[in-house]
Design an enzyme around this catalytic site. Structure first.
Site, short mmCIF file in Angstrom:
data_model
loop_
_atom_site.label_atom_id
_atom_site.label_comp_id
_atom_site.label_asym_id
_atom_site.label_seq_id
_atom_site.Cartn_x
_atom_site.Cartn_y
_atom_site.Cartn_z
N TYR A 234 -10.65 -6.18 -2.01
CA TYR A 234 -10.99 -5.16 -2.81
C TYR A 234 -12.13 -4.20 -2.16
CZ TYR A 234 -9.67 -8.33 -6.70
OH TYR A 234 -8.89 -9.22 -7.45
N GLN B 152 -15.06 2.90 -6.86
CA GLN B 152 -14.86 3.58 -8.36
C GLN B 152 -16.32 3.88 -8.95
OE1 GLN B 152 -13.18 2.07 -12.13
NE2 GLN B 152 -11.51 3.53 -11.65
N TRP C 56 -6.36 -12.12 -15.40
CA TRP C 56 -7.10 -10.74 -15.11
C TRP C 56 -6.11 -9.74 -15.87
CZ3 TRP C 56 -3.76 -7.19 -12.80
CH2 TRP C 56 -2.51 -7.48 -11.89
N SER C 57 -6.88 -8.70 -16.17
CA SER C 57 -6.28 -7.58 -17.06
C SER C 57 -5.90 -7.82 -18.63
CB SER C 57 -5.15 -7.08 -16.24
OG SER C 57 -4.74 -5.68 -16.83
N PRO C 58 -7.06 -8.82 -19.11
CA PRO C 58 -6.62 -8.85 -20.39
C PRO C 58 -6.57 -7.77 -21.43
CG PRO C 58 -8.92 -9.52 -20.02
CD PRO C 58 -8.37 -9.17 -18.60
N GLN D 216 -20.13 -1.73 -21.46
CA GLN D 216 -18.75 -2.28 -21.49
C GLN D 216 -18.76 -3.93 -21.52
OE1 GLN D 216 -16.94 -0.17 -18.24
NE2 GLN D 216 -15.77 1.12 -19.76
N GLN E 253 -4.62 -17.37 -11.08
CA GLN E 253 -5.19 -16.15 -11.44
C GLN E 253 -3.92 -15.29 -11.71
OE1 GLN E 253 -8.22 -12.57 -10.20
NE2 GLN E 253 -8.85 -14.80 -9.88
N TRP F 127 -12.81 -5.97 -9.01
CA TRP F 127 -11.57 -5.37 -8.62
C TRP F 127 -11.62 -3.73 -9.21
CZ3 TRP F 127 -6.50 -4.43 -11.63
CH2 TRP F 127 -5.68 -3.94 -11.07
#
Length: 327
Positions: free
Chosen positions: A54, A27, A205-207, A291, A177, A21
């Site tokens: 996405y 990006q 998502w987004s932890p 990362q 999710q 995403w």
């Protein structure tokens, strides 16, 4: 890497999964996206999550090319349907039968696969009878194009209704999710108990709370150049809610806790969500391969009760718990 079963199913997935995403198709350049996927594979990640919306379908295509040549049986590929794609016609969105079937077929082509392991309803569609939605998913399962069915950001009542219909149709509805992190815990009071009862796991998502829990955003200072908070194409809007001095000051107080257990801030954040037994996997994204390599070290980490209590004490008063914000 460690693996967990998804819901009550026989499907094992990597407890850290890779999601694209915001990044792939928008990006980061494709070569960099492929490098991130290779890093994920090298780190033992087998589970890859995307969605047709996405980058308006480009992210699926990038992931398909990045995974080309990999042994399909060794991967778990997830995608989603709901949001508008294409030119935005009246049937280019939602969970009506036409959109679901056409979207599934298009996703398979972009992902270069005959089936997806998990097909997820990206949101709940109040404009379409739930029976129509679940029957379309059931038909995809029976056609062999989808192995399991999941949902994303459904509230507890919606999940309960969907699970009841899934049982009637003999459809394996096994996952939800949601957004989940130390700062965003809206699923804890209602969604998780419902899912535990229904045999459904969370793929969260987004932890890292859009990067805020890495500690890179400092109170009283502008966001670092190149960070998500400076991304005008969409990332900036998602991270904005956390960029207050109160939140950022508290996040900085997590640093000694992370150091005390030998983890980076990001690793601590990912490990934290994995302490919840109803969480099967935490989705990480990346714009750089390193990362992935770093964040995957949260796999298998066990945080003791004292550490969890310290985190709660530091964040007390700034955590969002309101269950009305789920779904």
């Amino acid at each position: 890497m460690e693996f967990r079963r998804l819901g009550r199913s026989g499907l094992a997935i990597s407890e850290i999964s890779y999601g694209n995403w915001i990044t792939h198709g928008s990006q980061v350049e494709e070569e960099q996206a492929h490098a991130c996927v290779r890093a994920a594979l090298d780190a033992g990640i087998t589970t890859f999550d995307t969605a047709d919306v996405y980058a308006n379908t480009r992210a699926e295509a990038v992931l398909g090319r990045a995974l080309a040549g990999q042994r399909r049986e060794s991967l778990e590929i997830f995608t989603k349907v709901y949001w508008p794609t294409g030119p935005g016609g009246p049937n280019d969105r939602g969970l009506g039968r036409k959109h679901i079937i056409e979207s599934a077929n298009a996703s398979l082509k972009r992902l270069q696969t005959d089936y997806v392991d998990l097909y997820q309803a990206h949101r709940f569609d109040r404009t379409v009878p739930l029976e129509e939605t679940m029957l379309a998913f059931a038909d995809l399962v029976r056609a062999g194009k989808v192995l399991y069915v999941g949902v994303s950001e459904w509230n507890a009542e919606q999940i309960s209704r969907g699970a009841a219909l899934a049982r009637e149709l003999n459809v394996p509805l096994i996952s939800n999710q949601p957004q989940y992190s130390m700062l965003w815990r809206v699923i804890e009071s209602q969604v998780i108990p419902t899912c535990e009862r229904e045999g459904i796991s969370q793929i969260v998502w987004s932890p890292i709370a859009q990067g805020v829990l890495t500690g890179k955003y400092l109170p009283g200072q502008p966001p670092p150049a190149g960070s998500r908070a400076t991304d005008e194409s969409g990332g900036k809007d998602f991270v904005a809610r956390w960029l207050t001095d109160d939140v950022l000051e508290r996040v900085q107080l997590l640093k000694p806790i992370a150091e005390g257990v030998g983890l980076s801030m990001a690793q601590l954040a990912v490990a934290w969500v994995l302490q919840n037994p109803n969480v099967a996997s935490a989705i990480i994204g990346a714009s750089r391969p390193e990362q992935v390599t770093e964040n995957v070290k949260a796999a298998g980490v066990r945080l003791d009760a004292e550490v969890l209590a310290q985190i709660d004490k530091v964040l007390n008063g700034i955590v969002e718990y309101d269950p009305r914000k789920s779904g």
